[in-house]
Scaffold this motif. Structure first.
Motif, PDB file in Angstrom:
ATOM      1  N   UNK A 141      60.811   3.474  49.494  1.00  0.00           N
ATOM      2  CA  UNK A 141      61.616   3.990  48.368  1.00  0.00           C
ATOM      3  C   UNK A 141      61.016   4.638  47.140  1.00  0.00           C
ATOM      4  N   UNK A 142      61.732   5.676  46.736  1.00  0.00           N
ATOM      5  CA  UNK A 142      60.975   6.415  45.595  1.00  0.00           C
ATOM      6  C   UNK A 142      62.193   7.149  44.872  1.00  0.00           C
ATOM      7  N   UNK A 143      61.970   6.748  43.405  1.00  0.00           N
ATOM      8  CA  UNK A 143      62.726   7.325  42.518  1.00  0.00           C
ATOM      9  C   UNK A 143      62.768   8.935  42.735  1.00  0.00           C
ATOM     10  N   UNK A 144      64.001   9.639  42.384  1.00  0.00           N
ATOM     11  CA  UNK A 144      63.918  11.034  42.449  1.00  0.00           C
ATOM     12  C   UNK A 144      64.984  11.898  41.435  1.00  0.00           C
ATOM     13  N   UNK A 145      65.331  11.198  40.491  1.00  0.00           N
ATOM     14  CA  UNK A 145      66.007  11.837  39.496  1.00  0.00           C
ATOM     15  C   UNK A 145      65.508  11.665  38.016  1.00  0.00           C
ATOM     16  N   UNK A 146      65.208  12.459  37.240  1.00  0.00           N
ATOM     17  CA  UNK A 146      64.767  13.929  37.494  1.00  0.00           C
ATOM     18  C   UNK A 146      63.473  14.184  38.271  1.00  0.00           C
ATOM     19  N   UNK A 147      63.610  15.027  39.152  1.00  0.00           N
ATOM     20  CA  UNK A 147      62.641  15.159  40.214  1.00  0.00           C
ATOM     21  C   UNK A 147      61.253  15.352  39.699  1.00  0.00           C
ATOM     22  N   UNK A 153      54.494  10.838  42.351  1.00  0.00           N
ATOM     23  CA  UNK A 153      54.185   9.821  42.850  1.00  0.00           C
ATOM     24  C   UNK A 153      54.258   9.463  44.234  1.00  0.00           C
ATOM     25  N   UNK A 154      55.142  10.617  44.749  1.00  0.00           N
ATOM     26  CA  UNK A 154      55.373  10.225  46.124  1.00  0.00           C
ATOM     27  C   UNK A 154      54.283  10.606  47.105  1.00  0.00           C
ATOM     28  N   UNK A 155      54.448  10.134  48.365  1.00  0.00           N
ATOM     29  CA  UNK A 155      53.436  10.328  49.345  1.00  0.00           C
ATOM     30  C   UNK A 155      52.874  11.862  49.331  1.00  0.00           C
ATOM     31  N   UNK A 156      51.626  11.921  49.557  1.00  0.00           N
ATOM     32  CA  UNK A 156      51.098  13.413  49.585  1.00  0.00           C
ATOM     33  C   UNK A 156      50.729  13.761  51.152  1.00  0.00           C
ATOM     34  N   UNK A 157      50.831  12.725  51.974  1.00  0.00           N
ATOM     35  CA  UNK A 157      50.553  12.902  53.331  1.00  0.00           C
ATOM     36  C   UNK A 157      51.974  12.264  54.050  1.00  0.00           C
ATOM     37  N   UNK A 158      52.805  12.970  55.043  1.00  0.00           N
ATOM     38  CA  UNK A 158      52.323  14.140  55.489  1.00  0.00           C
ATOM     39  C   UNK A 158      52.439  15.405  54.512  1.00  0.00           C
TER      40      UNK A 158
END
Ligand code: OGA
Ligand code: NI
Length: 350
Positions: A141-147, A153-158
């Protein structure tokens, strides 16, 4: 060796790598909670599918509002077609999700945190630290707004995850704004009702992976629950979602390629003062295929208190709910198992 501790667990994905004919006991639900085989023959009415191209034609706008009003007051659920998000954007996001869950365990475990308040969190089941029975689901789960505030902080892989999931997140947030306006209008509220609160509202992407399950009659991917926010928009690779009908029967949601599923959450039930209800839903499993889904969960900001719209409160319709916020919901679920108590029931006035 099985790793123990707060932020470590066995994902369903790694569990299913070892071939097993039976699911571990921990996933077996008590008989009353098992998904009974669907009695397809008993389903006579079809679930609503709304064509959003009507949004762009002033002549059709009132027809659209009526359809949304009917779907929301009868079920709190509908699917949308011609919503403007290209199928490729939807598919790319699902592909990057699949690649993420296929990564070796240690690449994902750095996101494994038990604190439900964290803006990025990888986990299994619902709240694996607290669940008595486990659900056949891995998630990030990750926050997305404001992107711009969250994407780093989101995964950099893939390597394409941020770009592909980010494009989808932005597109679905824009769609959510338009849909929220239509839903507000369908309640007779001004389209600008709580405008800034909606604009700066929170968006949590719940990216779910449900591996194929050798005993789908004994387990669930997710138990019955309602979503806490205003609207949820769901993108999926396959059928698997079930919603509870007004006659309290579980109904499978048909898979329509390119369509998105829209569900009303608890905050909309509260704003509408009970005219609309948040829809109980759950996820069933299948033996053949892994299923992926991305639920974009929209709500008011963390600390914004949401109560019934004053326009929808009068002598015949006294305020049926107390005010609540997303933050209070998170506090609630970190202390309580949602499978036993519903948050919306806490907000109901006696
Ligand atoms: C959720 C949810 C349904 C699905 O993430 O809240 O209900 O089909 N997901 O994955
Ligand atoms: Ni949900």
């Amino acid at each position: 060796m099985e790793a123990k501790g707060d932020s470590s667990f066995t994902s369903v994905t790694s569990l299913t790598k070892k071939f097993q004919q039976n699911i571990p006991q921990q996933y077996v639900l008590p008989p009353s909670q098992r998904p009974n085989p669907t009695l397809a023959g008993h389903i006579s009415t079809s679930l609503p599918v709304i064509d959003l191209s009507m949004m762009d034609h002033p002549a059709h706008k009132s027809k659209l509002i009526n359809q949304v009003h009917d779907a929301c007051s009868q079920l709190g659920f509908f699917q949308v077609i011609n919503h403007g998000i290209p199928t490729s954007v939807m598919q790319d996001a699902l592909d990057s999700a699949e690649e993420f869950f296929d990564l070796p365990s240690d690449e994902k475990m750095c996101f494994a945190l038990t604190d439900v308040h964290k803006p990025v969190r990888y986990g299994t089941s619902m709240n694996h630290g607290m669940d008595k029975v486990f659900y056949w689901r891995d998630f990030i789960k990750h926050y997305a707004n404001p992107i711009s505030e969250w994407i780093h902080l989101w995964p950099s892989n893939p390597p394409t995850y941020r770009e592909k999931m980010g494009s989808y997140a932005k597109a679905v947030n824009a769609l959510q704004k338009k849909l929220t306006e239509v839903v507000l209008e369908s309640l007779g509220l001004n389209v600008n009702y709580l405008h800034d609160d909606f604009k700066e509202g929170s968006q949590v992407m719940a990216v779910n992976c449900y591996p194929s399950c050798p005993e789908p009659d004994l387990a669930l991917g997710m138990p019955a629950h309602t979503d806490f926010g205003t609207l949820t928009i769901l993108n999926q690779t396959d059928q698997g979602l079930e919603i509870m009908d007004h006659d309290k029967k579980w109904r499978p949601v048909p898979f329509i390629k390119g369509a998105l599923i829209v569900q009303l959450g608890d905050q909309l039930e509260v704003i509408s003062n009970g005219r609309y209800k948040s829809i109980p839903h759950r996820v069933i499993l299948n033996m053949q295929r892994k299923r992926l889904s991305i639920a974009s969960l929209h709500s008011m900001k963390l600390d914004t208190k949401v109560g019934p719209a004053p326009e929808l409160v009068d002598e015949q319709h006294p305020a049926a709910y107390k005010e609540g916020s997303f933050g209070e919901f998170l506090d609630y679920i970190s202390a309580t198992s949602l499978t036993e108590y519903k948050y919306i029931d806490m907000l109901k006035n006696p």
